[in-house]
Design an enzyme around this catalytic site. Structure first.
Site, PDB file in Angstrom:
ATOM      1  N   GLY A  41       0.874  -1.377   0.160  1.00  0.00           N
ATOM      2  CA  GLY A  41       0.049   0.043  -0.080  1.00  0.00           C
ATOM      3  C   GLY A  41       0.704   1.202   0.060  1.00  0.00           C
ATOM      4  N   LEU A  42       0.334   2.437   0.324  1.00  0.00           N
ATOM      5  CA  LEU A  42       1.004   3.561   0.044  1.00  0.00           C
ATOM      6  C   LEU A  42       2.523   3.360   1.208  1.00  0.00           C
ATOM      7  CD1 LEU A  42      -1.460   6.130   0.301  1.00  0.00           C
ATOM      8  CD2 LEU A  42      -0.095   5.526  -1.361  1.00  0.00           C
ATOM      9  N   ALA A  43       2.292   2.732   2.333  1.00  0.00           N
ATOM     10  CA  ALA A  43       3.254   2.670   3.184  1.00  0.00           C
ATOM     11  C   ALA A  43       4.384   1.470   2.725  1.00  0.00           C
ATOM     12  CB  ALA A  43       2.685   2.277   4.564  1.00  0.00           C
ATOM     13  N   GLY A  44       3.791   0.381   2.419  1.00  0.00           N
ATOM     14  CA  GLY A  44       4.808  -0.494   2.045  1.00  0.00           C
ATOM     15  C   GLY A  44       5.250  -0.300   0.717  1.00  0.00           C
ATOM     16  N   SER A 283     -17.960  10.368   0.454  1.00  0.00           N
ATOM     17  CA  SER A 283     -16.659  11.807   0.880  1.00  0.00           C
ATOM     18  C   SER A 283     -17.432  12.594   1.861  1.00  0.00           C
ATOM     19  CB  SER A 283     -16.392  12.439  -0.094  1.00  0.00           C
ATOM     20  OG  SER A 283     -15.517  13.504   0.481  1.00  0.00           O
ATOM     21  N   ARG A 329     -16.006  13.854  12.576  1.00  0.00           N
ATOM     22  CA  ARG A 329     -16.643  12.381  12.425  1.00  0.00           C
ATOM     23  C   ARG A 329     -17.194  11.858  13.689  1.00  0.00           C
ATOM     24  NH1 ARG A 329     -11.984  10.180   8.510  1.00  0.00           N
ATOM     25  NH2 ARG A 329     -12.471  11.555   6.670  1.00  0.00           N
ATOM     26  N   HIS A 400     -14.170   2.588   9.797  1.00  0.00           N
ATOM     27  CA  HIS A 400     -13.699   3.050   8.404  1.00  0.00           C
ATOM     28  C   HIS A 400     -12.242   2.991   8.794  1.00  0.00           C
ATOM     29  CE1 HIS A 400     -12.676   5.960   5.130  1.00  0.00           C
ATOM     30  NE2 HIS A 400     -12.260   6.798   5.840  1.00  0.00           N
ATOM     31  N   GLU A 424      -0.952   2.382   8.377  1.00  0.00           N
ATOM     32  CA  GLU A 424      -2.160   2.139   9.398  1.00  0.00           C
ATOM     33  C   GLU A 424      -1.791   1.005  10.340  1.00  0.00           C
ATOM     34  OE1 GLU A 424      -5.897   2.141   7.213  1.00  0.00           O
ATOM     35  OE2 GLU A 424      -6.986   1.490   9.151  1.00  0.00           O
TER      36      GLU A 424
HETATM   37  C1  LIG Z   1     -13.122   4.198   1.528  1.00  0.00           C
HETATM   38  C2  LIG Z   1     -11.949   4.547   2.255  1.00  0.00           C
HETATM   39  C3  LIG Z   1     -11.327   6.015   1.763  1.00  0.00           C
HETATM   40  C4  LIG Z   1     -10.432   6.603   2.516  1.00  0.00           C
HETATM   41  N1  LIG Z   1     -10.059   7.966   2.144  1.00  0.00           N
HETATM   42  C5  LIG Z   1      -8.827   8.361   2.579  1.00  0.00           C
HETATM   43  C6  LIG Z   1      -8.595   9.930   2.240  1.00  0.00           C
HETATM   44  O1  LIG Z   1      -9.315  10.294   1.597  1.00  0.00           O
HETATM   45  N2  LIG Z   1      -7.788  10.573   2.979  1.00  0.00           N
HETATM   46  C7  LIG Z   1      -6.662   9.747   3.666  1.00  0.00           C
HETATM   47  O2  LIG Z   1      -5.686  10.245   4.193  1.00  0.00           O
HETATM   48  N3  LIG Z   1      -6.978   8.443   4.208  1.00  0.00           N
HETATM   49  C8  LIG Z   1      -8.224   7.891   3.699  1.00  0.00           C
HETATM   50  N4  LIG Z   1      -8.470   6.421   4.018  1.00  0.00           N
HETATM   51  C9  LIG Z   1      -7.574   5.836   4.939  1.00  0.00           C
HETATM   52  C10 LIG Z   1      -6.329   5.421   4.089  1.00  0.00           C
HETATM   53  O3  LIG Z   1      -6.803   4.755   2.450  1.00  0.00           O
HETATM   54  C11 LIG Z   1      -5.543   4.155   4.894  1.00  0.00           C
HETATM   55  O4  LIG Z   1      -5.514   4.269   6.113  1.00  0.00           O
HETATM   56  C12 LIG Z   1      -4.460   3.636   3.965  1.00  0.00           C
HETATM   57  O5  LIG Z   1      -4.502   3.760   2.663  1.00  0.00           O
HETATM   58  C13 LIG Z   1      -3.749   2.684   4.545  1.00  0.00           C
HETATM   59  O6  LIG Z   1      -2.490   2.459   3.779  1.00  0.00           O
HETATM   60  P1  LIG Z   1      -1.366   1.360   4.303  1.00  0.00           P
HETATM   61  O7  LIG Z   1      -0.259   1.479   3.364  1.00  0.00           O
HETATM   62  O8  LIG Z   1      -1.197   1.392   5.540  1.00  0.00           O
HETATM   63  O9  LIG Z   1      -2.062   0.032   3.913  1.00  0.00           O
HETATM   64  P2  LIG Z   1      -3.007  -0.684   2.745  1.00  0.00           P
HETATM   65  O10 LIG Z   1      -3.281   0.181   1.521  1.00  0.00           O
HETATM   66  O11 LIG Z   1      -3.998  -1.312   3.505  1.00  0.00           O
HETATM   67  O12 LIG Z   1      -1.890  -1.764   2.452  1.00  0.00           O
HETATM   68  C14 LIG Z   1      -1.778  -2.968   3.192  1.00  0.00           C
HETATM   69  C15 LIG Z   1      -0.865  -3.928   2.204  1.00  0.00           C
HETATM   70  O13 LIG Z   1      -0.660  -5.109   3.116  1.00  0.00           O
HETATM   71  C16 LIG Z   1      -0.641  -6.205   2.148  1.00  0.00           C
HETATM   72  N5  LIG Z   1      -0.919  -7.322   3.428  1.00  0.00           N
HETATM   73  C17 LIG Z   1      -1.920  -6.969   4.310  1.00  0.00           C
HETATM   74  N6  LIG Z   1      -2.044  -8.279   5.217  1.00  0.00           N
HETATM   75  C18 LIG Z   1      -1.257  -9.050   4.645  1.00  0.00           C
HETATM   76  C19 LIG Z   1      -0.767 -10.470   5.008  1.00  0.00           C
HETATM   77  N7  LIG Z   1      -1.078 -11.176   5.891  1.00  0.00           N
HETATM   78  N8  LIG Z   1       0.495 -10.882   4.255  1.00  0.00           N
HETATM   79  C20 LIG Z   1       1.078 -10.391   3.237  1.00  0.00           C
HETATM   80  N9  LIG Z   1       0.482  -8.813   2.856  1.00  0.00           N
HETATM   81  C21 LIG Z   1      -0.441  -8.510   3.656  1.00  0.00           C
HETATM   82  C22 LIG Z   1      -1.969  -5.832   1.389  1.00  0.00           C
HETATM   83  O14 LIG Z   1      -2.050  -6.644   0.438  1.00  0.00           O
HETATM   84  C23 LIG Z   1      -1.443  -4.704   0.870  1.00  0.00           C
HETATM   85  O15 LIG Z   1      -0.638  -4.775  -0.221  1.00  0.00           O
HETATM   86  C24 LIG Z   1      -9.622   5.837   3.378  1.00  0.00           C
HETATM   87  C25 LIG Z   1      -9.966   4.458   3.803  1.00  0.00           C
HETATM   88  C26 LIG Z   1     -11.049   4.089   3.226  1.00  0.00           C
HETATM   89  C27 LIG Z   1     -11.368   2.641   3.407  1.00  0.00           C
END
Ligand SMILES: Cc1cc2nc3c(=O)[nH]c(=O)nc-3n(C[C@H](O)[C@H](O)[C@H](O)COP(=O)(O)OP(=O)(O)OC[C@H]3O[C@@H](n4cnc5c(N)ncnc54)[C@H](O)[C@@H]3O)c2cc1C
Ligand code: SF4
Ligand code: FES
Lengths: 636, 252
Positions: A41-44, A283, A329, A400, A424
């Site tokens: 995701g964005l972080a990884g 939104s 919220r 959410h 996250e």
């Molecule tokens: C509908 C929606 C709208 C949103 N809108 C906004 C917004 O407008 N602005 C904002 O700032 N935030 C928003 N958020 C929050 C934000 O999108 C998330 O908090 C953020 O994108 C999380 O990013 P991440 O990289 O931490 O995790 P994720 O993007 O969830 O990535 C997780 C990654 O880990 C992998 N993974 C998970 N578990 C395992 C496992 N056991 N083994 C191997 N791989 C695994 C997945 O395959 C994926 O690649 C929104 C969230 C939602 C649900």
């Protein structure tokens, strides 16, 4: 007491000083280190790309068939930064202040300040990658406003900001795949963390196509696996979102912080019935023009358009005259629930309130509304078959986002050495409530701008024994993962995995959702182990372990949710104050607003695993506020 | 929202793994709420199969809101089903009639081998992006975000192209199984922006070469891809790709 390892000095200089103090790995030595990054995701994704650019060998894993499909793709609204392009008084300090206050004073000041500092670099980085942000006619970047702030600091790409930012990170990642610095492992699920000599040194994954278990070793492990909102079954999260990776790390010794800090978003499309599999977010920008109301009378069966003005209760405007429909919220969500509990909910299920655009359309015309919200109205109509230009929208809150996560210090390293947690999946920056457009900012800050420095400091300052996948710790972790799959497949009971997941989700939503009280939490705490026990006696999981088996994948995730839920509820029970998304009914002001208890709860609660059936041990990290003044939030 | 319940006959492609030959199997599914999505209908089919002790139908999905690009099947011969501009997860059952028969099959293309039932391997798309779908820049070197203004119209066009979700419906719909719409969307997004211009033609060349190598077919301008695309990616992107590609042959 837990030490967050916050650098000394004035807040504005902590990060710069710390970067100078961190040891460096010399360029020629970087290729001698291997780093595992779980999550794209964005972080990884941003972490894997930046670490590879620096010269480390990166092994990158995700569940989906492509890194581009991580749940970050679904974020709509935007990403914050303190650029102050609109010249409306924004600054790093203001973004820092708003985020700490928005989090109801339960986040670590130093982390939030760093987040605000690097926010501006994120925008520059993304523009250079070719992210097509929205622009004004002069060709410069456009900004919009979001809740919890009085300045315009949100950058966006239509209603698809997460998609565009993620595709940017994905493109950098794929460039590194091309150079060979990143080895990509898609359709893999991390099932365990391997710890050798007190350090995180590898993972066990299941190949989701062949079903085989695979071992990978490294010098450090980065977990960026997202949030655990799906423990509630129905949420706005994608279906594969899980707690498994974080939970396995917790069971290997990493502390889990503030699990009860969950965010409920007020404007989602209501539940339609039993077969509903997930909820869709609308939104929060809609609350700029939409008016929230319910009928004054209970059980009113009339259509919205048939209810005259004087028989409607615009309860947010009535109760919060100065913020009206734009309260934060948590306040908006709680009030919808209160109205529905009073029997004033609308729609077939009676679990919805109106969000009405009739006045706005009268005031500015349908065209202006269409320009602002056209794509959202279209999405709403696609799902509900009701036209929001003509009929009032119906909305209801939904789970959410999860502020809680694995505990990390200032370097984003867990108490478990060599384990780093980003995005996250960690607990770090949002306290008890996250402001809109701040999660995208945090994910990219962690991956592009923090981890490249802090992981170098760890690698340069640590002596490593040679560890490979023949090590006993790997063998043992692999055999446990195998046994577990076997056990799940052999129960052969009468209930589906989903039926257990739904039961758990409903229980949590009722007892540990928008409002929580001791009685309900105690009931949930008693009930969860019972559901878990029944799961292991009566679940039916079909197929075999050595093949593509989605039923088995789900079963493993639900089994972990069934353990994790108990810690979540326990944390909620112990925190007897209300703060942010955690509303304890026993702790409210005379006007029914959340009441914090700074004297007793100005700390992070980090839980240590002591056995599945044992109570976890609490470690506190005290929160010290030197740069903001603590006040009780009021939106009256 | 007036909810109804409908009964359906579904013929679904079942294939144990990539070595199995595969076949259509017929199931009936009763009391499907018309408010539920196509994937929720498949959930119901699967719940019933599991309770009967049979293996559920494997299908890819994740966001269930039309943005991750994970879902997709051919329904009655149409990629993502009958509604224009809609992914399978956003297709609702109110568009089907009580008693109807639906034939549900995976994407069919040489470059997308079936892994199981409706699940296909689309990793060829990742390899095409990896061949050039990026701007070659490292973290740390970016100038201020407002240093280079981009006309709003250009940014909007770039955003239109960038909306591609990488689902593969264009390939499934194309009689030649060509990936030109997908490739052109990425090439266009970046070629339009000043940040991506420098590598424009090299990018086009590398991505097209990779596409050919992966076994996708040629584009013969049929246009089925555009009709099937849930994000309504425009054919003009293919023209732009051709221009960039042509430039690369000139500079050699
Ligand atoms: C509908 C929606 C709208 C949103 N809108 C906004 C917004 O407008 N602005 C904002 O700032 N935030 C928003 N958020 C929050 C934000 O999108 C998330 O908090 C953020 O994108 C999380 O990013 P991440 O990289 O931490 O995790 P994720 O993007 O969830 O990535 C997780 C990654 O880990 C992998 N993974 C998970 N578990 C395992 C496992 N056991 N083994 C191997 N791989 C695994 C997945 O395959 C994926 O690649 C929104 C969230 C939602 C649900
Ligand atoms: S061009 Fe359209 S159909 Fe093809 S992958 Fe992109 S979104 Fe899917
Ligand atoms: S499930 Fe994500 S697009 Fe359909």
């Amino acid at each position: 007491m837990l030490d967050g390892k916050i650098p000394s000095g004035p807040i504005a200089q902590k990060w710069d000083n710390h970067k100078m103090d961190l040891k460096l790995v010399n360029p020629a030595n970087k290729r001698k280190f291997t780093i595992i990054v779980v999550g794209t995701g964005l972080a990884g994704g941003s972490a894997a790309a930046s670490l590879a650019e620096l010269g480390y060998n990166v092994l990158n894993f995700c569940i989906q068939d492509s890194p581009r499909r991580a749940h970050s793709i679904a974020a709509q609204g935007g990403i914050n930064a303190a650029k102050n392009y609109p010249n409306d008084g924004d600054s790093i300090h203001r973004l820092f202040y708003d985020t700490v206050k928005g989090g109801d004073y339960r986040a670590r000041e130093a982390n939030v300040y760093r987040l605000a500092q690097v926010s501006n670099n994120i925008i520059d980085q993304c523009v250079a990658q070719g992210v097509p942000f929205a622009r004004e006619y002069g060709g410069y970047l456009d900004n919009r406003s979001f809740g919890g702030a009085q300045v315009s600091r949100t950058f966006y790409a239509r209603g698809q900001t997460g998609q565009q930012l993620l595709l940017g990170a994905y493109s950098s990642l794929m460039r590194q795949v091309n150079t060979g610095k990143v080895k990509l492992f898609t359709r893999r699920e991390m099932l365990d963390l391997v710890v050798v000599g007190g350090k995180a040194r590898g993972i066990i994954v299941r190949n989701l196509v062949s079903g085989e278990l695979e071992r990978y070793s490294a010098d450090a492990v980065v977990i960026a696996t997202g949030g655990y909102g799906n423990v509630y079954y129905l949420s706005t999260n994608a279906k594969a979102c899980n707690v498994t990776a974080a939970w396995r790390a917790y069971k290997k010794g990493a502390f889990f912080a503030n699990p009860c800090f969950t965010q409920i978003h007020p404007t989602c499309i209501p539940v339609h019935g039993e077969s509903q599999s997930k909820l869709t977010l609308m939104s929060e920008s809609l609350r700029n023009d939409g008016r929230v109301w319910v009928p004054k009378a209970k059980d009113d069966k009339r259509k919205a358009s048939e209810i005259p003005e004087n028989e409607r209760d615009y309860y947010l405007e009535r109760k919060y005259p100065s913020f009206g429909n734009l309260v934060p919220r948590d306040v908006a969500s709680r009030n919808s629930k209160e109205q529905c509990d009073l029997g004033k909910g609308v729609g077939e299920t009676k679990l919805a309130v109106y969000l009405d655009f009739a006045d706005a359309i009268k005031r500015v015309g349908e065209n202006v509304i269409r320009e602002k919200y056209g794509n959202l109205f279209q999405m709403y109509e696609k799902i509900t078959a009701s036209n929001p230009y003509k009929e009032s929208m119906m909305i209801y809150p939904a789970i959410h986002y999860t502020m809680g996560g694995l505990w990390v210090d200032y370097n984003l390293m867990s108490n478990l050495e060599g384990l780093f947690v980003l995005g996250e999946a960690n607990f770090s920056d949002h306290g008890a409530n996250r402001l809109g457009a701040s999660a995208l900012m945090q994910g990219l800050a962690d991956g592009y701008f923090v981890i490249p420095y802090t992981i170098g400091g760890y690698l340069a300052g640590t002596k490593f024994d040679k560890v490979d996948t023949e090590n006993d710790a790997f063998k043992e972790a692999e055999s446990q993962a195998g046994e577990r799959a076997k056990k799940l497949l052999s129960v052969n009971g009468k209930r589906t995995v989903d039926s257990f997941h739904k039961e758990l989700g409903l229980l949590l939503w009722d007892k540990c959702g928008m409002a929580r009280n001791e009685k309900g939490l105690l009931e949930a705490k008693k009930r969860i182990p019972e559901i878990r026990a029944e799961f292991w006696e009566n679940v039916k999981v079909t197929g075999n372990a050595n093949e593509l088996n989605q039923d088995l994948e789900k079963a493993g995730r639900v089994a972990d949710f069934l353990e994790f839920a108990e810690v979540l509820v326990h944390d909620a029970l112990i925190r007897t104050e209300s703060c942010g998304g955690h509303f304890r009914e026993e702790s409210q002001t005379a006007e029914n607003e959340a009441k914090r208890d700074d004297e007793n709860f100005s700390h992070v609660s980090a839980w240590e695993f002591k056995g599945t059936e044992a109570t976890p041990v609490l470690h506190k990290e005290p929160l010290v506020f030197e740069n903001v003044k603590l006040t009780q939030r009021s939106y009256k | 929202m007036s909810t109804k319940k409908i009964d359906l006959t579904v013929k679904i492609w079942r294939q144990k793994n990539s070595n199995d030959k595969g076949r259509l199997e017929t199931y009936t599914v009763k009391e499907v709420s018309t408010d539920s999505s196509f994937l929720e209908m498949l959930d119901l089919v699967n719940e019933n199969l599991i309770l009967e002790g049979k293996e559920p139908v494997a299908f890819d999905h994740d966001c269930r809101e039309g943005i991750c690009g994970m879902c997709g099947s051919v329904v009655n011969g149409e990629a993502h089903g009958p509604e224009a501009g809609t992914t399978l997860c956003q297709l609702h059952m109110r568009h089907f009639k009580n008693g109807e028969t639906l034939v549900i099959e995976p994407w069919r293309a040489k470059a997308f081998p079936v892994l199981r039932d409706l699940v296909v391997d689309r990793s060829a798309f990742d390899r095409i992006i990896s061949a050039g779908g990026y701007v070659s820049m490292n973290v740390g070197g970016a100038p201020d975000g407002n240093a280079i203004p981009v006309p709003k119209k250009t940014a909007d066009l770039s955003m239109d192209a960038a909306s591609c979700i990488g689902c593969g419906a264009c390939v499934a719909a194309c009689p030649n199984a060509s990936a030109m719409l997908f490739v052109s969307a990425k090439v266009s997004q970046l070629a339009l922006l000043p940040q991506g211009k420098a590598e424009g033609s090299a990018r086009a060349k590398n991505m097209v070469e990779k596409m050919d190598e992966e076994g996708f077919g040629n584009c013969t301008n049929i246009g089925e891809c555009e009709a099937a695309c849930p994000k309504e990616i425009n054919l003009t992107n293919i023209a732009r790709l051709n221009r960039e590609f042509f430039k690369s042959t000139l500079s050699e």
